[in-house]
Design a protein around this motif. Structure first.
Motif: not given
Length: 320
Positions: A37, A302, A33, A265, A41, A285
């Protein structure tokens, strides 16, 4: 110490009251992820528990205190997750739990409430209609009304997430938190500002349900006439003044994201982390997707806050 309604000592004590099944949830680096991005994360996973959301951290405190007081019944309004959590916590302590919800609430969430033994009453209209009906039931029956985000237990229960994050604060510099009524944002924000003040606290809300974010930016309560978002768990229209006051002290920013970014997301959490989540859990996200330059190269946490979603809806949004 910030002068919010929350108290760090009470939050630490709360960890001894909450069933351990809801505590010390996974916090892990999702490299796939992060590559997608453009930042590091970490996922704080609040769905690997019996109610599949973070809400039971708060309802465990509510139900424990009611049982200690010899109270027999409790009522709440819920978009779904609070009701499931209160039903679970109440059943464990012999409480008669009534949940009022909108007929528009996702069927999966309503089915969970019923399955956990609560009495479910459905009303026409949105969450605000359910809140009014729940208040009426509480008054008629003389029982406790649980109001998410207003009741301090819901905020301090959610704040225990912050205690767990603070232990690892050296590994990240920003936390993205779904913003609805504000319990999780004020709770986690309070703890991080006390124990890890260098961490940036960013709240995320859908553009179709912007009341609390607008209120944060204008530093006064701003209401909306309606909501229009798939993220039902954060779709409130009337921010609570006391909660806004707390949020103003602990949030560094509040941002709005588009529906397409929420869906993207959700898809990314499935593809890169193997997680089926409800829309509210994908808000963090979505925030990175909409402002990649802001987060480029940073270390982001997150909070994946819920996974109670109708599968038909999920497949329609995300794809087969």
């Amino acid at each position: 110490m910030l002068k919010t309604r929350l108290d760090l000592d009470r939050i630490r004590t709360a960890r001894g009251v909450i069933d351990p099944v809801f505590l010390n949830t996974p916090l892990f680096r999702c490299e796939a992820l992060g590559r997608a991005l453009g930042c590091a994360v970490d996922i704080k996973l609040e769905t690997a528990n019996p109610v599949r959301s973070f809400k039971a951290r708060g309802t465990e405190l509510v139900a424990s205190r009611l049982a200690d007081q010899g109270r027999a019944a409790v009522v709440c309004a819920s978009a779904g997750n609070l009701g499931s959590a209160l039903a679970w916590s109440g059943r464990r302590r012999g409480l008669d739990v009534t949940v009022v919800a909108s007929r528009r609430a996702p069927a999966a969430k309503l089915d969970r409430i019923r399955a956990l033994g609560a009495t479910l009453e459905l009303v026409d209209g949105d969450f605000e209609a359910a809140r009014k009906r729940a208040a009426g039931i509480a008054q008629q029956r003389g029982i406790r009304l649980v109001e998410d985000s207003l009741d301090i237990e819901t905020c301090e229960g959610a704040a225990t997430i912050g205690v767990e994050l603070a232990r690892r604060a050296s590994s990240f510099d920003v936390v993205l938190i779904a913003l609805g009524g504000g319990a999780m944002a004020t709770g986690v924000g309070h703890v991080l500002k006390a124990l890890a003040p260098g961490v940036e606290v960013i709240c995320v809300q859908p553009q179709g349900a912007p009341a609390m974010t607008r209120s944060w930016h204008q530093r006064r309560v701003v209401t909306t006439d309606s909501t229009d978002t798939i993220a039902d768990g954060v779709a409130g229209r009337f921010p609570i003044p006391a909660v806004l006051d707390d949020l103003l002290l602990v949030a560094d920013d509040a941002v709005l994201v588009q529906e397409a970014s929420i869906v993207a997301g959700m898809r990314m959490l499935l593809e890169h982390a193997g997680l089926v989540v409800e829309p509210s859990a994908a808000l963090g996200v979505a925030a990175v997707l909409e402002d990649p330059a802001r987060f480029a190269g940073r270390r982001v946490v997150t909070i994946v806050c819920g996974s109670n979603v109708n599968l038909d809806d999920y497949h329609r949004w995300v794809g087969p």
